[in-house]
Design an enzyme around this catalytic site. Structure first.
Site, PDB file in Angstrom:
ATOM      1  N   GLU A  95       6.104  -4.042   1.084  1.00 21.74           N
ATOM      2  CA  GLU A  95       5.675  -4.233  -0.299  1.00 21.74           C
ATOM      3  C   GLU A  95       6.817  -4.124  -1.303  1.00 21.74           C
ATOM      4  O   GLU A  95       6.606  -4.306  -2.496  1.00 21.74           O
ATOM      5  CB  GLU A  95       4.598  -3.191  -0.652  1.00 21.74           C
ATOM      6  CG  GLU A  95       3.345  -3.293   0.188  1.00 21.74           C
ATOM      7  CD  GLU A  95       2.329  -2.197  -0.116  1.00 21.74           C
ATOM      8  OE1 GLU A  95       1.128  -2.460   0.020  1.00 21.74           O
ATOM      9  OE2 GLU A  95       2.747  -1.082  -0.511  1.00 21.74           O
ATOM     10  N   GLU A 126      17.033   2.083   4.549  1.00 23.88           N
ATOM     11  CA  GLU A 126      15.745   2.635   4.961  1.00 23.88           C
ATOM     12  C   GLU A 126      15.323   2.127   6.330  1.00 23.88           C
ATOM     13  O   GLU A 126      14.754   2.869   7.127  1.00 23.88           O
ATOM     14  CB  GLU A 126      14.695   2.257   3.919  1.00 23.88           C
ATOM     15  CG  GLU A 126      13.291   2.736   4.229  1.00 23.88           C
ATOM     16  CD  GLU A 126      12.247   2.104   3.325  1.00 23.88           C
ATOM     17  OE1 GLU A 126      11.131   2.645   3.269  1.00 23.88           O
ATOM     18  OE2 GLU A 126      12.536   1.071   2.697  1.00 23.88           O
ATOM     19  N   ASP A 148       9.404  12.178   5.894  1.00 22.63           N
ATOM     20  CA  ASP A 148      10.816  11.846   5.708  1.00 22.63           C
ATOM     21  C   ASP A 148      11.691  13.091   5.796  1.00 22.63           C
ATOM     22  O   ASP A 148      12.794  13.066   6.350  1.00 22.63           O
ATOM     23  CB  ASP A 148      11.046  11.233   4.323  1.00 22.63           C
ATOM     24  CG  ASP A 148      10.373   9.903   4.126  1.00 22.63           C
ATOM     25  OD1 ASP A 148      11.079   8.918   3.844  1.00 22.63           O
ATOM     26  OD2 ASP A 148       9.134   9.832   4.214  1.00 22.63           O
ATOM     27  N   ARG A 154      13.934   3.763  -4.711  1.00 26.25           N
ATOM     28  CA  ARG A 154      12.700   3.910  -5.491  1.00 26.25           C
ATOM     29  C   ARG A 154      11.964   5.213  -5.159  1.00 26.25           C
ATOM     30  O   ARG A 154      11.030   5.598  -5.866  1.00 26.25           O
ATOM     31  CB  ARG A 154      11.781   2.697  -5.221  1.00 26.25           C
ATOM     32  CG  ARG A 154      11.113   2.721  -3.858  1.00 26.25           C
ATOM     33  CD  ARG A 154      10.503   1.372  -3.503  1.00 26.25           C
ATOM     34  NE  ARG A 154       9.310   1.067  -4.267  1.00 26.25           N
ATOM     35  CZ  ARG A 154       8.065   1.317  -3.859  1.00 26.25           C
ATOM     36  NH1 ARG A 154       7.862   1.932  -2.696  1.00 26.25           N
ATOM     37  NH2 ARG A 154       7.045   0.959  -4.600  1.00 26.25           N
ATOM     38  N   ASN A 191       1.460  13.223   0.786  1.00 25.95           N
ATOM     39  CA  ASN A 191       2.333  12.118   1.171  1.00 25.95           C
ATOM     40  C   ASN A 191       3.709  12.265   0.507  1.00 25.95           C
ATOM     41  O   ASN A 191       4.758  12.176   1.142  1.00 25.95           O
ATOM     42  CB  ASN A 191       1.624  10.833   0.732  1.00 25.95           C
ATOM     43  CG  ASN A 191       2.346   9.555   1.088  1.00 25.95           C
ATOM     44  OD1 ASN A 191       1.711   8.519   1.212  1.00 25.95           O
ATOM     45  ND2 ASN A 191       3.654   9.565   1.222  1.00 25.95           N
ATOM     46  N   ARG A 220      -4.036  12.420   0.141  1.00 28.57           N
ATOM     47  CA  ARG A 220      -3.674  12.213   1.544  1.00 28.57           C
ATOM     48  C   ARG A 220      -2.408  12.998   1.876  1.00 28.57           C
ATOM     49  O   ARG A 220      -1.704  13.476   0.990  1.00 28.57           O
ATOM     50  CB  ARG A 220      -3.449  10.722   1.833  1.00 28.57           C
ATOM     51  CG  ARG A 220      -2.288  10.087   1.081  1.00 28.57           C
ATOM     52  CD  ARG A 220      -2.131   8.623   1.493  1.00 28.57           C
ATOM     53  NE  ARG A 220      -1.026   7.969   0.804  1.00 28.57           N
ATOM     54  CZ  ARG A 220      -1.134   7.301  -0.347  1.00 28.57           C
ATOM     55  NH1 ARG A 220      -2.305   7.223  -0.945  1.00 28.57           N
ATOM     56  NH2 ARG A 220      -0.081   6.724  -0.896  1.00 28.57           N
ATOM     57  N   SER A 221      -2.148  13.106   3.178  1.00 31.11           N
ATOM     58  CA  SER A 221      -0.938  13.767   3.649  1.00 31.11           C
ATOM     59  C   SER A 221      -0.050  12.714   4.310  1.00 31.11           C
ATOM     60  O   SER A 221      -0.089  11.532   3.936  1.00 31.11           O
ATOM     61  CB  SER A 221      -1.297  14.890   4.627  1.00 31.11           C
ATOM     62  OG  SER A 221      -0.161  15.625   4.992  1.00 31.11           O
ATOM     63  N   ASP A 260       3.098   2.145   6.973  1.00 28.12           N
ATOM     64  CA  ASP A 260       2.434   1.281   6.010  1.00 28.12           C
ATOM     65  C   ASP A 260       3.286   0.041   5.748  1.00 28.12           C
ATOM     66  O   ASP A 260       4.182   0.111   4.921  1.00 28.12           O
ATOM     67  CB  ASP A 260       2.110   2.026   4.717  1.00 28.12           C
ATOM     68  CG  ASP A 260       3.273   2.888   4.206  1.00 28.12           C
ATOM     69  OD1 ASP A 260       4.242   3.158   4.941  1.00 28.12           O
ATOM     70  OD2 ASP A 260       3.197   3.288   3.045  1.00 28.12           O
TER      71      ASP A 260
END
Length: 525
Positions: free
Chosen positions: A494, A480, A143, A135, A179, A188-189, A296
Site C-alpha cells: 500500500e 524494509e 518490528d 513513514r 500494532n 489490535r496487536s 499485510d
C-alpha cells in the site's frame, strides 16, 4: 617539556598549512577536459555532485586514461566517472560497510519519551525507543524484537531495556501491546514477541522481573480473552476451539471498520468484495486482522489465493501465532517457577504442553514436509506454503524429524537466490514472492540452526546478506523489504518501500555477529 613539544608541532602545522593550501587544486584545475565534459553533459543533475567526488586513484592517471580513450557518449562518460570516483549519494558506499552503517544509524532512529499533545494520535511512552524509519515514525510491536537483536549486539543494551520498559508500561495501561504506538492501532496487536524480547534483557532486578511477569501474564490474558465467549461457531475474538477441544489462537481486530491509516484502500476493497456478496464489516475486520498478523497482505489470508477482496484472515488458525503463544506460555511457566509460584507454573506448563501437541496435530503436513496454517472452514491445513512454516522450529516446537523434513522443503521450494521466499505465489501483495523480509530470514536461520541444520541456515543468511549488501552498495540505504529473486529492492503493498530500517538493521547485525565471514563474502560478490 611535553607541552612545549605540542606547541612546536602546532606551530609547524600552521606554518605548512598555507603551502599545502596553495598546492591543492580545484576539480576544474585537476581534471580539465574531463571536468568540463562531465559538467557540460550534465552527467549528474546537480553540478555540485561531481566536484565533491573523491578520486579512487591518482588524479593524473585518471586524466591520462580519459585523454587516451575518451568515452564515446554520455552513458560511457558516466560509467567512466563511476569507475574512477566515489560520487556522493551514488557510489560512495560499499557493501563491506553495512554493519558500520547500521551502527551509525541507530542514533538516528532513536526517539525520546512521548507525552502526547491534545488531539494527537500518539501513545505515551516513558523512555527512549527506536522507530523502524521512513513513514513508520512510531514504535511498532513485532518490528521491535528484530530491531532489539541488533541493538543487543551493537552495544545499545540501554535501548533494549528502555524499549522493554515502554512495552511493559503499555501493557499495564492498555492490557496489550498494540500494532504500533498510535491510538488507531489500539484495537489490535501484532505477533506477540514480548516474551522473546524479555530473553534479550540483562536487567536482573527482582522488582523488574515481577513487573514483567505480571505484564506477560496480562498479555496472555488478552490473547485468550475470547475463551469466555465461545459459542457454536467455535471462535470468539482471538480464540478458536479446535475439533478436539484444544484452544488455539487466530488474528483478529476488535473493530470492523476501515483502518484509520488505510481508510480509502479498505473502503475500495470492501466495495469490490460487496460485488461477491460479502459484507463490508466482515471484509474490514479481516483486513484489520491481516494487519495484526504483520503480513499485510499475503496470499496466506485469501480464499482464492489471489484477490484481496477474498481476504478471510479470521478464518485461518495461523502456525506462526500459535508458535509464539507456545513460547509465551513456556516463558510464563519458567518465570513463575523462578518466582516460586507453583500454581502458575503448573497451569502454564500444562497449557504449553497442550499447545505444543496441537501444533503437531493440526499444523504438520507430513506428506509435504511442512507446517501449515489451519483452515476453519475446510477443517484441514491450507495448501499455502510460506515462510511461516519455520516458526515451530524457531520456538522449538518441532520434532527432529519434522525439522529435517522442513529443511528439505525449504531447500526445494523456499530458497531463492537472495534469501528465503515469503510464499511461492506471485500476487503483487508485499508479503508474497518475490519479496523477502528480514524477520522471516531470522526466524528461519535461527530455527534451522536450533535443529542442527546449520549449513542451510548459513546458506539463507549468506544469500540474504548478499542481497542487503548489494542494495546498500547501489542505494546507500537499508530497506524494509527486498526482492529475493532478483536481489534488488522489493515492491508491492500500500506504500513505497521504506528505508531506515529497524528490523533489517537488527537482523543484519545479528547475522554478522553470528557469522562475520558472511559479510566479507557478500561484499565480494
Amino acid at each position: 617539556m611535553l607541552k612545549q613539544v605540542r606547541l612546536c608541532l602546532v606551530a609547524l602545522a600552521l606554518a605548512l598549512a598555507p603551502a599545502a593550501a596553495e598546492a591543492q587544486q580545484s576539480p576544474a584545475e585537476l581534471f580539465g577536459p574531463l571536468f568540463e565534459a562531465v559538467q557540460t553533459s550534465r552527467v549528474f543533475p546537480d553540478g555540485k555532485t561531481f566536484v565533491d567526488a573523491v578520486p579512487k586513484r591518482d588524479p593524473a592517471a585518471i586524466l591520462a586514461d580519459y585523454r587516451s580513450r575518451p568515452p564515446a557518449d554520455a552513458a560511457a562518460l558516466r560509467a567512466f566517472v563511476l569507475a574512477n570516483f566515489k560520487v556522493p549519494g551514488v557510489n560512495d558506499h560499499e557493501a563491506a560497510d553495512v554493519r558500520r552503517h547500521v551502527q551509525a544509524l541507530w542514533p538516528m532512529l532513536v526517539r525520546q519519551p512521548v507525552v502526547p499533545e491534545a488531539g494527537s494520535s500518539a501513545i505515551a511512552l516513558p523512555q527512549p525507543y527506536v522507530v523502524p524509519g521512513g513513514r513508520f515514525r512510531e514504535m511498532y510491536y513485532w518490528d521491535s524484537f528484530f530491531t532489539m537483536l541488533g541493538l543487543a549486539v551493537d552495544g545499545q543494551q540501554p535501548l533494549v531495556e528502555s524499549m522493554l520498559a515502554d512495552f511493559t508500561e503499555v501493557i499495564e495501561r492498555h492490557g496489550h501491546i498494540p500494532n504500533g504506538m498510535r491510538t488507531y492501532y489500539l484495537s489490535r496487536s501484532q505477533p506477540p514477541f514480548y516474551a522473546l524480547m524479555l530473553d534479550l534483557s540483562r536487567d536482573a532486578d527482582p522488582a523488574t522481573a515481577a513487573r514483567r511477569l505480571a505484564a506477560l501474564r496480562r498479555e496472555h490474558g488478552y490473547w485468550m480473552k475470547g475463551k469466555d465467549c465461545l459459542d457454536e461457531s467455535g471462535a470468539c475474538q482471538r480464540v478458536v476451539k479446535m475439533p478436539d477441544g484444544t484452544l488455539l489462537n487466530r488474528y483478529y481486530d476488535d473493530r470492523d471498520t476501515p483502518r484509520d491509516e488505510s481508510f480509502a484502500e479498505d473502503v475500495a476493497t470492501a466495495a469490490e468484495a460487496k460485488q461477491a456478496g460479502r459484507s463490508a464489516a466482515i471484509v474490514q475486520r479481516d483486513l484489520r486482522a491481516g494487519a495484526e498478523s504483520g503480513w499485510d497482505f499475503s496470499s496466506r489470508w485469501l480464499a482464492d489465493g489471489r484477490s484481496l477482496a477474498t481476504i478471510r484472515t479470521t478464518g485461518i488458525v495461523p502456525v506462526d501465532l500459535n508458535s509464539l503463544m507456545l513460547a509465551m506460555e513456556e516463558r510464563i511457566a519458567a518465570r513463575c517457577k523462578t518466582a516460586g509460584d507453583a500454581a502458575c507454573t503448573t497451569v502454564f506448563t500444562a497449557l504449553a504442553g497442550k499447545r505444543k501437541a496441537a501444533i503437531s496435530r493440526y499444523f504438520w503436513v507430513a506428506r509435504e514436509g511442512r507446517f501449515a496454517d489451519w483452515d476453519r472452514e475446510t477443517r484441514k491445513p491450507t495448501p499455502a506454503l510460506s515462510a511461516a512454516s519455520l516458526y515451530p522450529l524457531f520456538v522449538g516446537a518441532a520434532t527432529p524429524a519434522q525439522a529435517k523434513a522442513t529443511a528439505t522443503t525449504v531447500r526445494a521450494r523456499l530458497l531463492a537466490p537472495g534469501g528465503l521466499r515469503t510464499t511461492t505465489v506471485r500476487t503483487g501483495l508485499q508479503w508474497d514472492v518475490p519479496n523477502g523480509w528480514a524477520p522471516l530470514q531470522w526466524v528461519a536461520i535461527d530455527g534451522l540452526a536450533r535443529y542442527g541444520e546449520t549449513d542451510l541456515a548459513r546458506d539463507i543468511a549468506g544469500r540474504w546478506m548478499g542481497t542487503v549488501a548489494r542494495a546498500y552498495a547501489e542505494t546507500g540505504k537499508m530497506l524494509e523489504k527486498y526482492d529475493v529473486e532478483e536481489r534488488k529492492p522489493g515492491g508491492g503493498g500500500e506504500y513505497p518501500n521504506q528505508d531506515g530500517f529497524g528490523w533489517t538493521n537488527g537482523v543484519a547485525s545479528a547475522i554478522d555477529e553470528r557469522w562475520p565471514d558472511l559479510m566479507k563474502t557478500a561484499a565480494a560478490q
